[in-house]
Design a protein around this motif. Structure first.
Motif, short mmCIF file in Angstrom:
data_model
loop_
_atom_site.label_atom_id
_atom_site.label_comp_id
_atom_site.label_asym_id
_atom_site.label_seq_id
_atom_site.Cartn_x
_atom_site.Cartn_y
_atom_site.Cartn_z
N ASP A 1 -6.02 -0.93 -10.05
CA ASP A 1 -7.29 -0.96 -10.77
C ASP A 1 -7.39 0.28 -11.66
O ASP A 1 -6.52 1.16 -11.63
N VAL B 1 -10.12 3.01 1.31
CA VAL B 1 -9.65 2.05 0.31
C VAL B 1 -8.13 1.96 0.37
O VAL B 1 -7.45 2.99 0.31
N ASN C 1 0.83 -1.21 0.00
CA ASN C 1 0.00 0.00 0.00
C ASN C 1 0.86 1.25 0.00
O ASN C 1 0.54 2.25 -0.65
N GLY D 1 -10.84 1.79 -7.35
CA GLY D 1 -11.02 0.63 -6.48
C GLY D 1 -12.45 0.18 -6.40
O GLY D 1 -12.92 -0.26 -5.35
N SER E 1 -3.13 0.05 -2.66
CA SER E 1 -2.81 -1.00 -3.63
C SER E 1 -4.03 -1.38 -4.45
O SER E 1 -3.91 -1.75 -5.62
N LYS E 2 -5.24 -1.31 -3.85
CA LYS E 2 -6.47 -1.59 -4.58
C LYS E 2 -6.72 -0.52 -5.64
O LYS E 2 -7.22 -0.80 -6.73
#
Length: 552
Positions: A435, A427, A379, A401, A430-431
């Motif tokens: 994305d 959130v 992250n 995300g 990394s998500k």
């Protein structure tokens, strides 16, 4: 090393030459038995040739002896694993290997003692050569010790355990571990002493100390390698090596899996605690003054940290830099932390603490924590990428995300998004970075894409005029770029027009809803139909069937 190997092989030559003829191995269909028989014959032949050969030919024969013995040991391993093997024959073969290893160890031990004496008597110009010879002898004796341990393991698998021999070998290994650890400690102290003397030495004294330092460092490297090899062997034998692993860690600083062992960690912690206690007792008279200096430096750097933060805040807040909020917060936070961290290090050095063990401990702890917090580090890395590429900023309306909403807060670990339903969703970065990121409000102007359908019987030109009038009459629709109104598709049940006006980003949804509402109302007033999906069912075949039935 070549001379040492040849001398060791000479011992093996005597061993093979002086032993009784090898027992004849029964003819077997097993390939390993045939190979073992062949190797024994070849070893006997080579041993006889070695007794009557001189010069370079003897060197070749001795080297062949060593290689053949390695092949023999490899074949023995395969046969020992075979449950149907002739155990009596294998026991005799392993006993011969035990005898050979014992003779080799005695010879090498004598040579180590002789090499040590030669090193002590050698001149400075010859010490490197003498040290190399001693190192090779020690390396080779460790190889022989490993073979001894392997031999006893073979005997145990063959049902002939050697508990007394194993106990003697363990005592031998423990004695060598103690000696080598003491030698390493002494050598490390000599290296440290030479380093201190080198700082103030000049002229011929400097050259002599430099030579002495090279020799001491070589000796330390040799002892470190030998102790490492002995520790590996001791671990295989079940000997407690925690104290020796601590010594190796303090000497080399290498991080290995052994550091996760509770005994090793406890030994390291105990050693550091003992050193700290001794230091505190010896320096107690100066501690009060140093503590005062420590507090003063911490206070000064804490004040300096606040000043630096204010200066950086003003610098990054200028409009010319155009930094995102995340980048501004990052620089402001890091500037203060770096200044304060430097202050802590300076304060600790003024107190007199040796920062090397502390930094090493932090390094080890950092690695362990890094493994435990892999997701958090991922992250953090994603947060750095968001900081660098700036796909969005605080206050932007984004779709990231799989979440749509307004960015209310950003950090290097996560991003807080406030949805349209007033929900707060945090959130992980990394998500988001992994994305698709859609920034809705990044640009000041946006185009609204709408599609309106009319019936095939409706007037196309009239519809275009009505749509044009609706779009142009809305006060929030921009005149430049011009809106685009075109007949787009002849659909299955409707004639579709595209309506694409340009608006300010803040007016997007208001204009979208206003135009949609006005189109429905105007179409109704102007008699323009808005078709909806429908289906007609025709029963022609049924009617014909009924008529045919009536006729019959």
């Amino acid at each position: 090393m070549r001379l040492l190997v040849l001398m060791l092989i000479f011992i093996s030559t005597l061993s093979f030459a002086e032993t009784k003829p090898q027992p004849t191995i029964p003819q077997q269909t097993n390939v390993e038995y045939q190979q073992l028989q062949t190797l024994n014959k070849e070893l006997n032949v080579l041993a006889k040739e070695a007794t009557s050969t001189t010069g370079s030919s003897l060197d070749v024969i001795r080297l062949q002896l060593l290689n053949k013995n390695k092949e023999l040991r490899k074949t023995l391993v395969e046969l020992i694993d075979d449950k149907n093997a002739d155990k009596k024959l294998l026991v005799k073969q392993v006993e011969q290997q035990i005898t050979f290893a014992a003779e080799a160890e005695k010879f090498l031990q004598t040579k180590v003692e002789r090499d040590q004496k030669d090193l002590d008597k050698a001149k400075d110009t010859d010490k490197l050569v003498a040290l190399k010879a001693l190192t090779e002898s020690r390396d080779f004796i460790i190889l022989v010790l490993n073979e001894e341990w392997e031999n006893y393991q073979w005997m145990e698998r063959l049902g002939k355990p050697q508990p007394n021999a194993i106990k003697a070998l363990k005592n031998n290994i423990e004695h060598r571990l103690d000696f080598m650890s003491a030698s390493l400690t002494f050598g490390s102290q000599a290296v440290d002493l030479n380093e201190k003397q080198l700082k103030s030495a000049t002229g011929d004294e400097l050259k002599a100390l430099q030579v002495s330092q090279i020799l001491a460092q070589r000796q330390v490297d040799s002892d470190t390698k030998n102790l490492t090899d002995l520790v590996k062997l001791a671990d295989n034998m079940g000997i407690d090596t925690a104290e020796y692993k601590r010594l190796l860690f303090e000497q080399t600083g290498n991080v290995t899996d052994d550091l996760l062992n509770s005994k090793v960690m406890w030994s390291i912690a105990t050693s550091w605690t003992t050193e700290f206690g001794s230091w505190l007792f010896e320096n107690l008279p100066q501690m009060i003054f140093k503590v005062f200096i420590f507090i003063f430096i911490i206070f000064a750097f804490k004040t300096l940290k606040n000043i630096v933060r204010k200066m950086v805040t003003r610098a990054v807040s200028t409009k010319n830099l155009k930094m995102s909020m995340l980048m501004q917060e990052f620089f402001i936070s890091m500037s203060g932390k770096i200044v304060f961290a430097i202050g802590i290090l300076i304060a600790l050095s003024q107190v007199g603490l040796n920062l090397a063990p502390i930094l090493t401990g932090f390094g080890v702890a950092g690695i362990i924590i890094g493994f435990a917090l892999q997701d958090t580090l991922s992250n953090f890395a994603s947060g750095m990428m968001l900081l660098i590429y700036r796909p969005f900023d605080v206050g932007d309306l984004v779709e990231a995300g799989s979440i749509t909403g307004k960015v209310s807060h950003m950090s290097l670990v996560n991003t807080t998004i406030k949805t349209f339903s007033n929900e707060i969703i945090i959130v992980p970065n990394s998500k988001i970075w992994g994305d698709i990121i859609k920034n809705v409000t990044h640009e000041k102007v946006r185009r609204i894409d709408m599609v309106f359908g009319i019936g095939y019987s409706d007037d196309i030109e009239k519809t275009e005029r009505v749509l044009q009038d609706i779009v142009e009459s809305h006060p929030s629709v921009l005149r430049s770029p011009e809106p685009n109104i075109k007949l787009h598709t002849l659909n299955s049940s409707s004639v579709d027009f595209i309506v694409r006006p340009w608006v300010k980003t803040d007016d997007y949804w208001d204009v979208y809803w206003d135009i949609t509402r006005e189109v429905k109302m105007r179409f109704d007033r102007e008699g323009i139909s808005i078709p909806f999906p429908q289906q007609d069912v025709h029963l022609h075949m049924v009617e014909k069937a009924i008529e045919s039935k009536i006729a019959n």
